[in-house]
Design a protein around this motif. Structure first.
Motif, mmCIF file in Angstrom:
data_model
loop_
_atom_site.group_PDB
_atom_site.id
_atom_site.type_symbol
_atom_site.label_atom_id
_atom_site.label_comp_id
_atom_site.label_asym_id
_atom_site.label_seq_id
_atom_site.Cartn_x
_atom_site.Cartn_y
_atom_site.Cartn_z
ATOM 1 N N LYS A 184 0.836 -1.203 0.000
ATOM 2 C CA LYS A 184 0.000 0.000 0.000
ATOM 3 C C LYS A 184 0.869 1.250 0.000
ATOM 4 O O LYS A 184 0.561 2.231 -0.688
ATOM 5 C CB LYS A 184 -0.918 -0.018 1.217
ATOM 6 N N HIS A 185 1.957 1.219 0.750
ATOM 7 C CA HIS A 185 2.840 2.378 0.881
ATOM 8 C C HIS A 185 4.072 2.196 -0.004
ATOM 9 O O HIS A 185 4.522 1.082 -0.276
ATOM 10 C CB HIS A 185 3.276 2.563 2.339
ATOM 11 N N ASN B 120 0.850 13.078 2.434
ATOM 12 C CA ASN B 120 0.122 12.487 3.553
ATOM 13 C C ASN B 120 -1.376 12.553 3.278
ATOM 14 O O ASN B 120 -1.934 13.642 3.107
ATOM 15 C CB ASN B 120 0.459 13.230 4.853
ATOM 16 N N PRO C 13 -5.426 11.614 4.473
ATOM 17 C CA PRO C 13 -6.166 11.401 5.734
ATOM 18 C C PRO C 13 -6.422 9.924 5.973
ATOM 19 O O PRO C 13 -6.429 9.106 5.040
ATOM 20 C CB PRO C 13 -7.465 12.191 5.517
ATOM 21 N N ASP C 14 -6.656 9.576 7.219
ATOM 22 C CA ASP C 14 -6.829 8.169 7.579
ATOM 23 C C ASP C 14 -8.065 7.548 6.940
ATOM 24 O O ASP C 14 -8.121 6.324 6.746
ATOM 25 C CB ASP C 14 -6.914 8.031 9.104
ATOM 26 N N PHE C 15 -9.087 8.346 6.636
ATOM 27 C CA PHE C 15 -10.325 7.783 6.086
ATOM 28 C C PHE C 15 -10.235 7.546 4.581
ATOM 29 O O PHE C 15 -11.193 7.086 3.967
ATOM 30 C CB PHE C 15 -11.519 8.686 6.397
ATOM 31 N N TYR D 171 -8.391 5.532 1.497
ATOM 32 C CA TYR D 171 -7.549 4.368 1.210
ATOM 33 C C TYR D 171 -6.887 4.545 -0.154
ATOM 34 O O TYR D 171 -7.546 4.833 -1.144
ATOM 35 C CB TYR D 171 -8.398 3.095 1.211
ATOM 36 N N HIS E 154 -13.308 4.596 0.581
ATOM 37 C CA HIS E 154 -13.795 4.823 1.952
ATOM 38 C C HIS E 154 -14.579 3.598 2.415
ATOM 39 O O HIS E 154 -15.659 3.319 1.920
ATOM 40 C CB HIS E 154 -14.705 6.064 2.000
#
Length: 445
Positions: free
Chosen positions: A285-286, A353, A355-357, A359, A444
């Protein structure tokens, strides 16, 4: 009469100031010309210095044959070559270059010692080199080590002020400011003198009539007040909306990293593939932060950059200093070509970066979709300091899904669904949006 005398003295002082300014300016230009002439003479003297061989040809031969393992003034895979003519005889050097393995096999003490010291790394034989070419190489490596100029603050950027002799720009600016002040003073005195003459001569100066203040006229006009209030409310609402829409958008963010890493040099000049360092982008993913061991794959042998790498903003000394920071972080001792075991963590600053929400999977885009890194990260191969090129907003991603066709060449992952949906939409190529790229659950969940 006193006033007239005072005015003439002021004019005389102004004239002297202008003459003083012109004198200093001419002196400054003369000093700069003299300094330039001195630099040209020094350059000609260096160029005319005789050598024992063809240094230019020696440099070319060294860079093509020797630079992979040797450096003139420091150890690398092999020993430093500067001073080798004092340590070894010319005949021994030629024998070693022609066939080092034969000398080691014969039991030559010096050859065996070098072989053991450098981890039994055999030196390739160069039997086609002539004695003249070897002399050229020795002439190049035996040159005295150039003394670096004192490093300037800000990575070697030059100061905007004058260098060498002459008058600095600050002095000239101060003189110009003084002249302007004197001009204002003269104008004030002339105006005052004329008014005094008018008063003595009985001339009545016109007096401006006082008009109603503009703000009172504005307040009394109710229509203008209403229109202005509406415009202010609309403009305020637009500004508030624009402010909140920029929350969390870091486009253009360009932090300074603890170790300067130039993508211009690595990805641009040297054409190193992005996924060589960011290997996780293929399967994860990263994209991942490259380990310093990846850097040391090359920088064990590259302890300094070439002169041609330097720019006006970043000097060669600046880049060499950053490589030393890498050595300190990894605990690498370039003199002994070994790790000391004393390492220091590098606190890299994250640039991109989400946000966490939201993907986002790098492997889905890099491996499956075959999208180039520059599609999202911009011209990374041209960046000296990396910055966030795209806004990385939801609207930006959606537009990309609407405009980007799915690559089907050699891509069996989407083959069946691509065939069915192509018939449904009546097109030969599908966009990521037609393939379901606009569904909320894709990003999401």
């Amino acid at each position: 009469m006193k006033k007239v005398k005072f005015r003439h003295s002021t004019s005389r002082l102004l004239l002297l100031s202008v003459v003083f300014l012109l004198s200093f300016t001419n002196y400054n230009f003369a000093q700069e010309d003299q300094a330039s002439a001195g630099d040209e003479q020094a350059t000609e003297a260096v160029a005319a210095e005789p050598g024992s061989g063809d240094v230019a040809n020696g440099k070319a031969l060294f860079n093509s044959l020797c630079a992979a393992c040797h450096k003139p003034y420091s150890k690398s895979i092999g020993p430093a070559l500067n001073g080798v003519s004092d340590r070894r005889s010319r005949s021994w050097i030629e024998s070693w270059i022609y066939n080092s393995a034969e000398m080691i096999a014969s039991g030559d003490a010096q050859a065996v010692a070098i072989y053991e010291e450098y981890n039994k790394t055999a030196m390739p034989a160069f039997p086609l080199l002539t004695e003249a070419e070897i002399g050229d190489i020795l002439a190049y490596v035996e040159q005295p080590k150039p003394t670096a100029p004192p490093a300037l603050a800000g990575g070697g950027a030059t100061d905007g002020g004058a260098s060498g002799g002459g008058v600095s720009n600050n002095v000239i600016l101060m003189i110009l400011a003084f002249v302007l002040v004197m001009l204002l003073l003269v104008l004030f005195l002339v105006n005052k003198t004329l008014r005094n003459f008018a008063t003595v001569s009985g001339v009545v100066l016109p007096v401006k009539e006082k008009r109603k203040p503009l703000y009172k006229s504005f307040v009394e006009n109710q229509f203008l007040v209403l229109v202005t209030a509406i415009i202010v409310l609309l403009a305020s609402g637009y500004m508030v909306y624009g402010f909140f829409m920029q929350v969390g958008i870091d486009q253009g963010y360009q932090p300074i990293q603890p170790i300067h890493y130039s993508h211009r040099i690595h990805a641009g000049d040297n054409q190193i593939e992005c996924k060589y360092c960011h290997s996780s982008a293929r399967t994860s993913k990263h994209s991942g932060i490259p380990s310093l061991n990846v850097c040391m794959n090359c920088h064990k042998s590259i302890g300094e950059v070439a002169e041609s790498t330097a720019t006006e903003e970043y000097s060669k000394e600046f880049y060499d200093k950053e490589i030393k920071k890498l050595y300190e972080a990894t605990g690498w001792d370039p003199a002994n070509q070994a790790y000391t075991g004393e390492t220091k963590p590098v606190k890299w600053i994250r640039i991109h970066n989400l946000p966490d929400f939201a993907y986002f999977n790098h492997s889905q885009h890099v491996t499956v979709a075959g999208i180039e890194c520059q599609k999202c990260h911009g011209p990374i191969q041209e960046m000296e300091i990396v910055y966030q090129d795209a806004p990385l907003t939801m609207g930006w991603c959606i537009n990309c899904h609407r405009e980007t066709n799915v690559k089907m060449a050699g891509n069996e992952y989407y083959e069946k669904i691509h065939e069915e949906l192509s018939k449904k939409y009546g097109v030969e190529e599908l966009t990521a949006a037609q393939l379901g790229g606009l569904e909320c659950g894709k990003c999401h969940y």
